[in-house]
Design a protein around this motif. Structure first.
Motif, PDB file in Angstrom:
ATOM      1  N   GLY A 121       0.827  -1.210   0.000  1.00 15.76           N
ATOM      2  CA  GLY A 121       0.000   0.000   0.000  1.00 15.76           C
ATOM      3  C   GLY A 121       0.854   1.250   0.000  1.00 15.76           C
ATOM      4  O   GLY A 121       0.603   2.204  -0.752  1.00 15.76           O
ATOM      5  N   LEU A 122       1.894   1.233   0.846  1.00 14.91           N
ATOM      6  CA  LEU A 122       2.752   2.414   0.937  1.00 14.91           C
ATOM      7  C   LEU A 122       3.484   2.650  -0.388  1.00 14.91           C
ATOM      8  O   LEU A 122       3.593   3.793  -0.850  1.00 14.91           O
ATOM      9  CB  LEU A 122       3.750   2.215   2.085  1.00 14.91           C
ATOM     10  N   THR A 123       3.935   1.569  -0.995  1.00 12.09           N
ATOM     11  CA  THR A 123       4.600   1.719  -2.297  1.00 12.09           C
ATOM     12  C   THR A 123       3.635   2.322  -3.323  1.00 12.09           C
ATOM     13  O   THR A 123       3.995   3.265  -4.035  1.00 12.09           O
ATOM     14  CB  THR A 123       5.091   0.347  -2.809  1.00 12.09           C
ATOM     15  N   SER A 124       2.408   1.803  -3.359  1.00 10.20           N
ATOM     16  CA  SER A 124       1.439   2.344  -4.325  1.00 10.20           C
ATOM     17  C   SER A 124       1.221   3.822  -4.068  1.00 10.20           C
ATOM     18  O   SER A 124       1.137   4.622  -4.992  1.00 10.20           O
ATOM     19  CB  SER A 124       0.080   1.658  -4.219  1.00 10.20           C
ATOM     20  N   SER A 125       1.099   4.169  -2.800  1.00 14.73           N
ATOM     21  CA  SER A 125       0.827   5.560  -2.454  1.00 14.73           C
ATOM     22  C   SER A 125       1.968   6.468  -2.901  1.00 14.73           C
ATOM     23  O   SER A 125       1.743   7.516  -3.511  1.00 14.73           O
ATOM     24  CB  SER A 125       0.612   5.663  -0.946  1.00 14.73           C
ATOM     25  N   MET A 165     -11.156  -8.269 -13.152  1.00 22.09           N
ATOM     26  CA  MET A 165     -12.221  -7.541 -12.466  1.00 22.09           C
ATOM     27  C   MET A 165     -11.784  -7.174 -11.057  1.00 22.09           C
ATOM     28  O   MET A 165     -11.184  -7.997 -10.356  1.00 22.09           O
ATOM     29  CB  MET A 165     -13.487  -8.400 -12.396  1.00 22.09           C
ATOM     30  N   GLU A 166     -12.118  -5.935 -10.654  1.00 22.58           N
ATOM     31  CA  GLU A 166     -11.747  -5.492  -9.314  1.00 22.58           C
ATOM     32  C   GLU A 166     -12.305  -6.433  -8.259  1.00 22.58           C
ATOM     33  O   GLU A 166     -13.455  -6.842  -8.358  1.00 22.58           O
ATOM     34  CB  GLU A 166     -12.277  -4.070  -9.068  1.00 22.58           C
ATOM     35  N   TRP A 167     -11.532  -6.740  -7.292  1.00 23.96           N
ATOM     36  CA  TRP A 167     -11.855  -7.657  -6.185  1.00 23.96           C
ATOM     37  C   TRP A 167     -11.869  -9.110  -6.628  1.00 23.96           C
ATOM     38  O   TRP A 167     -12.028 -10.010  -5.825  1.00 23.96           O
ATOM     39  CB  TRP A 167     -13.215  -7.329  -5.523  1.00 23.96           C
ATOM     40  N   LEU A 168     -11.760  -9.378  -7.905  1.00 29.38           N
ATOM     41  CA  LEU A 168     -11.861 -10.759  -8.400  1.00 29.38           C
ATOM     42  C   LEU A 168     -10.682 -11.095  -9.308  1.00 29.38           C
ATOM     43  O   LEU A 168     -10.813 -11.877 -10.237  1.00 29.38           O
ATOM     44  CB  LEU A 168     -13.169 -10.939  -9.168  1.00 29.38           C
ATOM     45  N   ALA A 180       0.117  13.621   1.693  1.00 31.49           N
ATOM     46  CA  ALA A 180      -0.328  13.440   3.084  1.00 31.49           C
ATOM     47  C   ALA A 180      -0.676  11.978   3.338  1.00 31.49           C
ATOM     48  O   ALA A 180      -0.351  11.415   4.375  1.00 31.49           O
ATOM     49  CB  ALA A 180      -1.541  14.322   3.373  1.00 31.49           C
ATOM     50  N   ARG A 181      -1.316  11.353   2.355  1.00 34.56           N
ATOM     51  CA  ARG A 181      -1.668   9.941   2.524  1.00 34.56           C
ATOM     52  C   ARG A 181      -0.414   9.087   2.716  1.00 34.56           C
ATOM     53  O   ARG A 181      -0.413   8.154   3.522  1.00 34.56           O
ATOM     54  CB  ARG A 181      -2.472   9.454   1.318  1.00 34.56           C
ATOM     55  N   SER A 182       0.649   9.430   1.992  1.00 36.66           N
ATOM     56  CA  SER A 182       1.879   8.656   2.169  1.00 36.66           C
ATOM     57  C   SER A 182       2.430   8.828   3.579  1.00 36.66           C
ATOM     58  O   SER A 182       2.944   7.878   4.170  1.00 36.66           O
ATOM     59  CB  SER A 182       2.930   9.077   1.145  1.00 36.66           C
ATOM     60  N   GLY A 224       3.308   1.457  12.699  1.00 32.37           N
ATOM     61  CA  GLY A 224       2.488   0.844  13.753  1.00 32.37           C
ATOM     62  C   GLY A 224       2.346  -0.654  13.541  1.00 32.37           C
ATOM     63  O   GLY A 224       2.432  -1.439  14.487  1.00 32.37           O
ATOM     64  N   HIS A 225       2.180  -1.052  12.287  1.00 33.17           N
ATOM     65  CA  HIS A 225       2.017  -2.482  12.012  1.00 33.17           C
ATOM     66  C   HIS A 225       3.307  -3.246  12.288  1.00 33.17           C
ATOM     67  O   HIS A 225       3.271  -4.396  12.717  1.00 33.17           O
ATOM     68  CB  HIS A 225       1.585  -2.697  10.554  1.00 33.17           C
ATOM     69  N   LEU A 226       4.455  -2.579  12.041  1.00 36.03           N
ATOM     70  CA  LEU A 226       5.720  -3.252  12.333  1.00 36.03           C
ATOM     71  C   LEU A 226       5.873  -3.450  13.836  1.00 36.03           C
ATOM     72  O   LEU A 226       6.310  -4.502  14.301  1.00 36.03           O
ATOM     73  CB  LEU A 226       6.887  -2.438  11.769  1.00 36.03           C
TER      74      LEU A 226
HETATM   75  C1  HEM Z   1      -4.671  -3.336   6.714  1.00 37.04           C
HETATM   76  C2  HEM Z   1      -4.797  -2.145   6.335  1.00 37.04           C
HETATM   77  C3  HEM Z   1      -5.386  -1.713   5.020  1.00 37.04           C
HETATM   78  C4  HEM Z   1      -6.550  -2.110   4.430  1.00 37.04           C
HETATM   79  C5  HEM Z   1      -7.570  -3.084   4.995  1.00 37.04           C
HETATM   80  C6  HEM Z   1      -6.637  -1.452   3.149  1.00 37.04           C
HETATM   81  C7  HEM Z   1      -7.655  -1.613   2.220  1.00 37.04           C
HETATM   82  C8  HEM Z   1      -7.680  -1.104   0.945  1.00 37.04           C
HETATM   83  C9  HEM Z   1      -8.742  -1.246  -0.022  1.00 37.04           C
HETATM   84  C10 HEM Z   1     -10.035  -1.984   0.219  1.00 37.04           C
HETATM   85  C11 HEM Z   1      -8.384  -0.590  -1.161  1.00 37.04           C
HETATM   86  C12 HEM Z   1      -9.232  -0.449  -2.436  1.00 37.04           C
HETATM   87  C13 HEM Z   1      -9.868   0.894  -2.457  1.00 37.04           C
HETATM   88  C14 HEM Z   1     -10.686   1.190  -3.674  1.00 37.04           C
HETATM   89  O1  HEM Z   1     -10.562   0.482  -4.693  1.00 37.04           O
HETATM   90  O2  HEM Z   1     -11.515   2.115  -3.637  1.00 37.04           O
HETATM   91  C15 HEM Z   1      -7.105  -0.034  -0.927  1.00 37.04           C
HETATM   92  C16 HEM Z   1      -6.393   0.724  -1.842  1.00 37.04           C
HETATM   93  C17 HEM Z   1      -5.238   1.422  -1.539  1.00 37.04           C
HETATM   94  N1  HEM Z   1      -4.607   1.485  -0.301  1.00 37.04           N
HETATM   95 FE1  HEM Z   1      -5.068   0.406   1.344  1.00 37.04          FE
HETATM   96  N2  HEM Z   1      -5.529  -0.649   3.005  1.00 37.04           N
HETATM   97  C18 HEM Z   1      -4.757  -0.788   4.132  1.00 37.04           C
HETATM   98  C19 HEM Z   1      -3.585  -0.142   4.403  1.00 37.04           C
HETATM   99  C20 HEM Z   1      -2.982   0.770   3.573  1.00 37.04           C
HETATM  100  C21 HEM Z   1      -1.776   1.477   3.864  1.00 37.04           C
HETATM  101  C22 HEM Z   1      -0.943   1.355   5.147  1.00 37.04           C
HETATM  102  C23 HEM Z   1      -1.517   2.273   2.801  1.00 37.04           C
HETATM  103  C24 HEM Z   1      -0.348   3.202   2.693  1.00 37.04           C
HETATM  104  C25 HEM Z   1      -0.408   4.394   2.234  1.00 37.04           C
HETATM  105  C26 HEM Z   1      -2.566   2.046   1.809  1.00 37.04           C
HETATM  106  C27 HEM Z   1      -2.634   2.643   0.557  1.00 37.04           C
HETATM  107  C28 HEM Z   1      -3.522   2.313  -0.440  1.00 37.04           C
HETATM  108  C29 HEM Z   1      -3.458   2.800  -1.796  1.00 37.04           C
HETATM  109  C30 HEM Z   1      -2.410   3.762  -2.362  1.00 37.04           C
HETATM  110  C31 HEM Z   1      -4.526   2.235  -2.489  1.00 37.04           C
HETATM  111  C32 HEM Z   1      -4.864   2.417  -3.973  1.00 37.04           C
HETATM  112  C33 HEM Z   1      -5.876   3.483  -4.186  1.00 37.04           C
HETATM  113  C34 HEM Z   1      -6.123   3.743  -5.650  1.00 37.04           C
HETATM  114  O3  HEM Z   1      -6.343   2.779  -6.408  1.00 37.04           O
HETATM  115  O4  HEM Z   1      -6.100   4.914  -6.033  1.00 37.04           O
HETATM  116  N3  HEM Z   1      -3.443   1.149   2.328  1.00 37.04           N
HETATM  117  N4  HEM Z   1      -6.679  -0.356   0.364  1.00 37.04           N
END
Ligand code: HEM
Ligand code: HEM
Lengths: 196, 543
Positions: free
Chosen positions: B113-117, B202-205, B501-503, B512-514
């Protein structure tokens, strides 16, 4: 509640109602949809390019569903008229998308009909759109000392061109660009085709 | 008759049917102190707190708040407590395995997630490696949270709660462990596929359907202990947590099979199916699992039964009914049948009914004992998570309205909402439950209580930055997008500070997770200073 059978059967009934409303009814309603006359099926190259679009995850930033003029000014941005179910006749899987981190692509083939633009943009989006946050896909291209017979050389603005050699598009990039060019739904459709 | 009349009448008919059904199950629907709510306590146990995750000092403080300073001299039935220790022992191994998997997935998901952000505001960073391109690493993040962290944590906690709630030993734990192996193996293979550009599109699938078969088989095996343990239960009343878990464990495999069925779906019909699945996996799987967890641990820690317990019956069936039909709100303005979108919007608003039922339960149960929250790690996370459930759902109901959705639909606002639900609610609740459960599983106290504080504040502050930032950014993005006088690129550039800010917020959450993962590992290895461990576990009421 004390009865697990009531619980499970109740749960299955609500799920059945849900599936009927959102899956079964639309299935029957849309089954008879025919493609508009002017819509062509994807060529093998375009179909493979579509697969590349799926592989790279373009759908997470780009939608393919302009909204109706009564809801949003999508048409004014050149994204096209509101689509009808028939427009997606050949789409398997669907790629409607739910994000517009980048613009809608339903008519990108009509907006940017040049394959050179498409390839250059895939290689380095910022060469064409200065503040774009789209990633480039350099791994779909090759740096060569010089182009060989039949190579598709990518034309780039000087600031983004390599100092030595040329950038050549791999077949994957060419197919992806061909798919993008095939996204042209500017043909007119009869009013009645809208899903109600 | 036209379609609208037919739809309207079937809508009214089915809602009436729903309420008649709920009525048929009622026993004193509005009674304050329902007997069912007390089934999670041993005789004489009400008024005694239980929190294996707290320190001795914490437990004493907790007890003082709950007893309002007064001493409580009733003694819980020792036989029942011993039986509960037996029940805990029977589920320890399978629960432990699930939770270990969950923690590994949590850490991986955070980095993905952090990398994507980071990539969204540094688009030229790491572009040479295909599996790290935004579209793939983002999808890896989603699949790791959706099929790794959230279900593994939910299954682990569910399997641990089962024997306690049914007052017997866990049956069929071995099937669950085998199921976990299958599920995780399929998930790993699926992630390798996605990284290499092979996915179902497909998203989620995204995970290829061939691998989906193993996930379904694994899920079915994980569900077996529920049926086997129900069979030998000694408790007559099925506590509310059992309803949610039981239904969710049946719902998930059906959803997944229908959605993954190869060759069945086509064109925009596939899109309606896609979001039928997409929102049902949220509403009929993660949400009920996390609600089941909240309904157990909240009253258990406080030694105080759920107040207005019978409302939870209404909450459960209303959720089961309305949540199933909201998927169309992901396609507002799309080329799908109008009536379906309208139906989904109506049901999204109707979701206020079950949400209010849950909120009332939580509010009344916490009333007067809010001061207990800081003393209990479990309570902190779960009370906050429960609050986030209410907020995310109310937000969701408004987000489904056509006027609001026109602005927010295609923007980062949706991503903020997604994290409010899946992070603020589901993930927080799971953290709280893990802090309670692990000491029981390991017969060991959390070695470094300070780390729990660190974990809590890092994720709360990080998430606040994440959510607030992205919500503002999303609204600005949406407003720019519907303003025809502004170029599209405005809607991109306006989001940049908020993506940054999200990053920052995401980095704090990852930190926190670490901390949490380190603490979990220390616990799993029974590492660290030995304190009164065996005492609290042998006799929970030593304090
Ligand atoms: C366990 C914790 C987390 C859960 C359950 C979670 C869940 C999700 C879900 C469900 C999505 C899809 C959102 C969508 O398609 O509308 C998503 C996307 C994303 N998440 Fe997380 N997330 C978590 C932690 C994090 C963390 C720590 C980051 C770090 C910044 C992060 C960054 C992102 C990013 C960048 C996306 C892509 C959004 C996009 O497509 O524009 N997430 N996450
Ligand atoms: C009453 C309850 C809720 C309603 C009515 C609701 C409604 C919505 C709406 C309207 C969207 C935006 C669709 C779009 O514009 O693309 C959405 C997205 C989402 N919601 Fe909810 N929501 C609710 C509760 C929740 C909860 C409790 C969770 C988490 C467990 C959750 C998780 C998500 C996720 C992950 C998305 C993003 C899906 C995606 O685009 O990949 N929601 N919801």
């Amino acid at each position: 509640m004390e009865n697990e059978f009531k619980l499970i059967s109740g749960a299955l009934v609500t799920l059945a109602v849900s599936a009927s409303a959102l899956v079964v009814l639309p299935y029957f309603q849309l089954q008879s949809v025919r493609p508009p006359e002017k819509l062509k099926d994807y060529s093998p190259d375009e179909a493979q390019g579509r697969q590349q679009y799926i592989s790279e995850g373009c759908v997470y930033c780009h939608s393919q569903q302009p909204r109706d003029a009564s809801q949003a000014p999508d048409a004014k941005r050149g994204w096209g008229r509101a689509p009808v179910p028939g427009d997606y006749y050949y789409d398997k899987p669907h790629l409607l998308g739910t994000m517009r981190t980048g613009p809608d692509l339903f008519n990108i083939g009509a907006r940017q009909p040049s394959i050179d633009w498409q390839l250059g943009h895939l290689y380095q989006p910022r060469a064409y759109t200065p503040n774009s946050i789209m990633p480039g896909f350099p791994y779909l291209f090759e740096l060569k000392a010089q182009a060989a017979e039949g190579d598709k050389v990518v034309t780039l603005p000087p600031a983004f061109a390599p100092a030595k050699g040329v950038i050549v598009a791999k077949p994957e990039a060419i197919r992806l660009a061909k798919y993008l060019l095939s996204l042209d739904h500017t043909y007119p459709i009869p009013d009645a085709a809208q899903a109600k | 008759m036209d379609t609208v009349t037919i739809l309207l009448s079937s809508f009214i008919l089915s809602v009436t049917g729903l309420f008649v059904f709920i009525w048929s199950l009622r026993r004193n629907l509005f009674e304050r102190n329902a007997k069912g709510a007390r089934t999670i306590f041993a005789a004489g146990e009400i008024g005694h707190v239980e929190d294996p995750g707290a320190t001795q000092a914490g437990i004493s403080a907790l007890q003082r708040v709950v007893a309002h300073g007064g001493a409580d001299n009733t003694q819980p039935d020792q036989g029942a407590l011993r039986a509960r220790l037996e029940a805990d022992r029977s589920s320890a191994k399978p629960a432990f395995i699930f939770l270990c998997c969950a923690v590994v997935w949590l850490v991986l998901a955070s980095f993905a997630g952090l990398t994507s952000s980071l990539k969204l505001h540094n688009p030229d960073w790491l572009t040479n490696t295909p599996w790290l391109t935004f579209g793939r690493i983002r999808t890896l993040h989603l699949n790791v949270v959706a099929y790794g962290w959230a279900p593994m944590a939910s299954f682990g906690i569910a399997i641990w709660m089962l024997p306690r709630l049914l007052k017997t030993k866990l049956a069929g734990g071995r099937y669950a462990m085998l199921g976990a192996v299958l599920w995780n193996a399929a998930l790993i293979a699926g992630l390798v596929c996605i990284g290499n550009g092979i996915n179902d599109g497909m998203e989620w699938l995204e995970i290829p359907w061939q691998l989906g078969l193993f996930i379904v088989a694994g899920g079915a095996m994980i569900g077996l202990p529920l049926i086997l343990t129900l069979h030998r239960r000694t408790e007559k009343h099925l506590y509310v947590s059992i309803w949610y878990m039981g239904a969710a464990l049946f719902w998930f495999p059906i959803l997944f099979v229908v959605a993954k069925f190869p060759g069945l779906h086509f064109g925009v019909e596939q899109a309606t199916m896609n979001w039928w699945f997409g929102h049902n996996v949220l509403g009929l799987f993660y949400t009920p699992m996390a609600l089941a967890t909240t309904y157990y641990f909240l009253p258990k820690v406080l030694g105080r039964p759920i107040q207005s317990y019978n409302l939870s019956l209404l909450g459960f069936w209303a959720l089961a009914f309305f949540y199933g039909q909201v998927g169309g709100h992901h396609l507002i303005g799309g080329p799908v049948p109008e009536w379906m979108v309208t139906l989904s919007i109506v049901q999204s608003v109707m979701m206020i009914v079950p949400v209010l039922a849950f909120t009332t339960n939580q509010f009344l149960t916490l009333r007067g004992v809010l001061a207990a929250i800081p003393h209990s790690p479990t309570l902190r996370f779960i009370a906050l998570g429960g609050l986030m459930y209410t907020l995310s759902s109310i937000q969701g109901s408004f987000e489904a309205l056509r006027s609001v959705n026109t602005i927010t639909h295609f923007t980062h606002f949706t991503v903020a909402h997604a994290h409010l639900g899946l992070y603020g609610f589901v993930t927080m609740v799971m953290f709280g439950a893990i802090y309670f459960v692990m000491p029981r599983i390991m017969a060991w106290e959390w070695p470094y209580p300070r780390l729990i504080e660190w974990h809590f504040w890092l994720v709360v502050v990080g998430f606040a930055i994440y959510f607030v930032g992205l919500t503002i950014g999303g609204v600005l993005q949406g407003l720019a997008m519907v303003d025809a006088t502004r170029p599209f690129m405005d809607s991109v550039t306006v989001t940049l500070p908020y993506l940054e800010a999200r990053s920052v917020g995401g980095a704090l959450m990852t930190a926190g997770h670490l901390v949490f993962a380190f603490h979990f590992a220390a616990m799993a290895l029974r590492y660290g200073p030995k304190r009164t461990g065996s005492v609290i576990l042998g006799n929970p009421f030593a304090a």
